[in-house]
Enzyme design. Structure first.
Site, short mmCIF file in Angstrom:
data_model
loop_
_atom_site.label_atom_id
_atom_site.label_comp_id
_atom_site.label_asym_id
_atom_site.label_seq_id
_atom_site.Cartn_x
_atom_site.Cartn_y
_atom_site.Cartn_z
N SER A 188 0.65 -1.33 0.03
CA SER A 188 -0.03 -0.09 0.02
C SER A 188 0.85 1.05 -0.16
CB SER A 188 -1.17 -0.02 1.22
OG SER A 188 -2.04 0.91 1.19
N ASP A 335 -2.44 6.07 -3.32
CA ASP A 335 -1.32 5.58 -2.71
C ASP A 335 -0.79 4.29 -3.55
OD1 ASP A 335 -3.58 3.86 -2.49
OD2 ASP A 335 -3.16 3.20 -0.27
N ASP A 337 -1.05 1.09 -4.13
CA ASP A 337 -2.14 0.04 -4.39
C ASP A 337 -3.58 0.57 -4.90
OD1 ASP A 337 -3.25 0.57 -1.95
OD2 ASP A 337 -3.73 -1.33 -1.69
N ASP A 339 -6.01 2.19 -3.34
CA ASP A 339 -7.21 2.14 -2.71
C ASP A 339 -7.65 3.29 -1.91
OD1 ASP A 339 -5.46 1.52 -0.72
OD2 ASP A 339 -6.47 -0.17 0.18
#
Length: 545
Positions: A188, A335, A337, A339
């Site tokens: 992440s 960010d 990833d 999400d």
């Protein structure tokens, strides 16, 4: 009492015949009979209707040790357990330290075995699970992706690779294409040298603790917990060995899905994107150009080492300057990833998750689509958001920090919007996880619908000064259990009284404790934080000050 027995009991107690209940649920009497006999488990939509009809909660109908997998029952250990490797957001750690290829391979081995095991999934012997895998742009993501895939295939699973893609895209494809589970290789917002394995269940939600517990038992060689004999899981042989295939088409269909959600052309908008050199580096540009926007993009040249490096939603200052310099209408920062999403308004100021939740809550309330006139946030959300929402007739319910806790509360209470200050926003109508691109589309849609600039749309949220200090520590659990630290924290809470809020919590993904103070005086916030920090330091827990 099984779920079927509970349905029968509720039906009889409420004097409803099987035929009448089938009519109310709009299903065949044979289907209802199969549920009551526990031949199969009713779907989530039926469970929701039953709960509403009999005025009970889902917890009263579904036992804690039962998980619905493709509308069938998985019996698990008690969910009231503490996992060792899997935190609130999967298995995370520095690549080739705690998280290495061997453990990634074993996780793949476990998933292939678990989802083909009749004991847990009620599948027939010989069933071949379907597992989809995505990854972000870290150098180690490729190594871990291939390791998980090899492990799963060796246990008999068919694996599909989406390659570099976002976490919410994997969640979407798992649901849409009926995969048994999905895997996302990502850490992440962390630095490139960290990585993680997020496992997503068949409903596109984060993995149940019970399944994570069994995976950890396998990692630690506890075969007794898995109920198997010998010193390893069985390998698939001959024609039962799994396949590994390209599935980039899944990523393309996710892009098409996002585009389909927009109701307005965005040709009038100049939109900035900061993709953090991460998973959204291609997808974000494709989506907004397809919607007609004039796109200005930065941090879209990943090299395996620069993910989140002075970029994205965790480092907004450069992007704020970029938006202001180019006179853009709005900017969206993601960010690693994809999400999370934070926005930047036309003046170059950050619009955080709290303000985004206010904007979307107002939007959905105006559309009569905000269930219960309630949103779900965490204990980190600013009290200014609470006040702004109350002024427009919306309640705010808080949970522990972590988007999984937000989503669990949303599902349990039937709410449709929730999120975190950090930019995780869950719009349940469209997704089962935070989705940065979906959030960005909804913000742009509201700007176009209201014909208003972003700064005006979020102006009602008057933020109360809030200071957060992240402290790297030797043992976060020890800090949270230290009597001297807790005594100082209690003392400060007593001093603050009703003038503000103080929080001390451990990170779910890093060896960090977080100290947060919220009150009208920023100086006092910092003073209180220093007092707590000094005690933690004196107790010998602080690293890398």
């Amino acid at each position: 009492m099984t779920i079927g027995e509970k349905i029968t009991h509720l039906r009889i107690v409420n004097n409803i015949s099987q035929e009448d209940l089938a009519g109310i649920l709009k299903v065949s009497r044979q289907s209802l009979s199969r549920w009551e006999n526990d031949d199969v488990l009713p779907g989530l939509d039926i469970i929701k209707e039953l709960c509403a009809l009999f005025k009970i909660s889902a917890d009263e109908l579904i036992d804690d040790n039962i998980v619905i997998h493709r509308r069938k029952r998985i019996e698990l250990p008690d969910d009231n357990i503490k996992t060792k490797y899997f935190g609130t957001d999967g298995f995370r750690g520095e690549a080739n330290e705690i998280l290495n290829s061997d453990r990634a391979y074993k996780i793949g081995r476990f998933l292939g075995w678990f989802y083909s095991n009749p004991k847990y999934t009620m599948q027939k012997v010989g069933y071949r699970p379907k597992i989809v895998i995505g990854k972000d742009t870290r150098r180690s993501s490729y190594m871990l992706e291939y390791s998980v895939a090899a492990g799963a295939a060796s246990s008999g699973a068919d694996v599909e690779l989406m390659h570099v893609t976002t976490t919410p895209s994997v969640s979407y494809i798992v649901r849409q294409d009926c995969f048994d589970c999905g895997v996302m290789i990502t850490a992440s917002h962390n630095a490139f040298y960290d990585n993680g394995i997020k496992i997503i269940n068949s409903h596109g939600e984060k993995l149940e603790d019970g399944v994570a517990y069994l995976a950890e038992a396998y990692l630690d060689g506890d075969f007794k917990a898995l109920g198997i004999e010998g010193d390893d899981l069985p390998f698939a042989k001959r024609e039962f060995v799994g396949t590994i295939n390209d599935y980039s088409s899944g990523r393309n269909r996710y892009i098409a899905y996002l585009i389909s959600l927009a109701k307005h052309s965005m040709k009038k908008l100049k939109i900035g994107l900061d993709t953090a050199n991460g998973a959204a580096w291609m997808i974000a540009k494709s989506v907004f150009e397809a919607l007609g926007a004039q796109v200005y993009i930065i941090n879209n040249k990943p090299d395996g080492l620069n993910i989140n490096l002075d970029a994205g939603s965790t480092n907004m200052a450069p992007f704020c300057k970029f938006v202001k310099k180019n006179k853009l209408d709005v900017g969206f920062a993601f960010d690693g990833d994809g999400d999370r999403c934070l926005a930047v308004d036309e003046t170059g100021k950050v619009v955080d998750g709290d303000k985004i939740i206010y904007l979307l809550a107002s939007k959905f309330k105006n559309e009569d689509a905000l269930e219960g006139d309630t949103v779900v946030t965490t204990v980190m959300s600013n009290s200014g958001l609470d006040r702004a929402l109350k002024n427009i007739g919306i309640q705010m319910v808080r949970t522990a920090v972590g988007d999984r806790f937000v989503f669990e509360k949303m599902v349990k209470e039937g709410f449709v919007l929730g999120g975190e200050q950090s930019g995780h926003v869950i719009i349940k109508k469209y997704a089962t996880t935070g989705d940065g691109l979906l959030t960005a589309i909804m913000i742009a849609e509201e700007m176009l619908e209201q014909k208003e600039v972003l700064s005006k749309l979020v102006a009602p949220v008057k933020v109360i000064p809030q200071v957060l200090k992240n402290v790297s520590v030797t043992d976060k659990n020890a800090v949270m259990e230290d009597e001297v630290v807790l005594a100082k924290f209690a003392e400060i809470n007593t001093e603050i009284g009703d003038k503000g809020r103080a929080l001390l919590r451990e990170s779910g993904t890093e060896p960090v404790v977080r100290i947060m103070l919220e009150m009208k005086s920023k100086d006092k916030c910092e003073d209180y934080i220093d007092r707590i920090f000094n005690v933690i330091k004196k107790r010998g827990y602080v690293l890398n000050e």
